[in-house]
Scaffold this active site. Sequence first.
Site, PDB file in Angstrom:
ATOM      1  CG  ASP A   4      -1.919   0.929   1.295  1.00  0.00           C
ATOM      2  OD1 ASP A   4      -2.184   1.395   0.791  1.00  0.00           O
ATOM      3  OD2 ASP A   4      -1.339   1.794   2.544  1.00  0.00           O
ATOM      4  CG  ASP A   6      -1.511   7.281  -0.144  1.00  0.00           C
ATOM      5  OD1 ASP A   6      -1.440   8.147  -0.162  1.00  0.00           O
ATOM      6  OD2 ASP A   6      -2.460   7.127  -0.760  1.00  0.00           O
TER       7      ASP A   6
END
Length: 215
Positions: A4, A6
């Site tokens: 991932d 953010d």
Amino acid sequence: MLFDMDGTLVDSEKVWDVALHELAAHAGGTLSEPARLAMIGSSMATSMRILREDLGQPDRDETADVAWLERRVEELFAEGLVWRPGAMELLRAVREAGLPTALVTSTGRRLVEVALDTLGRDNFDAVVCGDEVSAPKPDPAPYRTAADLLGVRIDECVAIEDSPTGMASAVASGAAVLAVPAELELPPTDGVHLRETLVGVDPAYLATIFSRVTT
């Protein structure tokens, strides 16, 4: 390896925090803390729905709000992003080990291209953006798409996440999951290995997670 972006690799949730509060002010309101927290890890469409509900402005033009928000976040991303603790070192070690690696993010392609100036385009064999999948997180589609692009089985992958929404997506996809909280507390979840930070995580540690899942 499936990363991932953010809150996991870079501390960009704080950038989104600034931009979303500015957007709410631009709309003549104030974004509440519960609404902001509910947006973390979600798709743009979900975040904009939460914003409208929070401001009590159900008829706001979503297209205009998204354009405003993306322009502001792009400006902030361009100023440079701060790596999360241990993230840069882990990514470098994964690449040196020759592991196929994908970035799997709910953020749209336009902003991801700016973030890649910090993350390094050569660090990823595939990039899956939130506006390029059939369904966003928490649906498993983003992670399954990434595995397909890498040419590997999803149950041969480790996904690294920081939010409940991302965790749900990764778990549902069938990947082994390592979660490191950023803005939200993460509850113990079946199939998810929790750590406070990525400091000290390396390919050997990731292999132990995978072996515990598959044995």
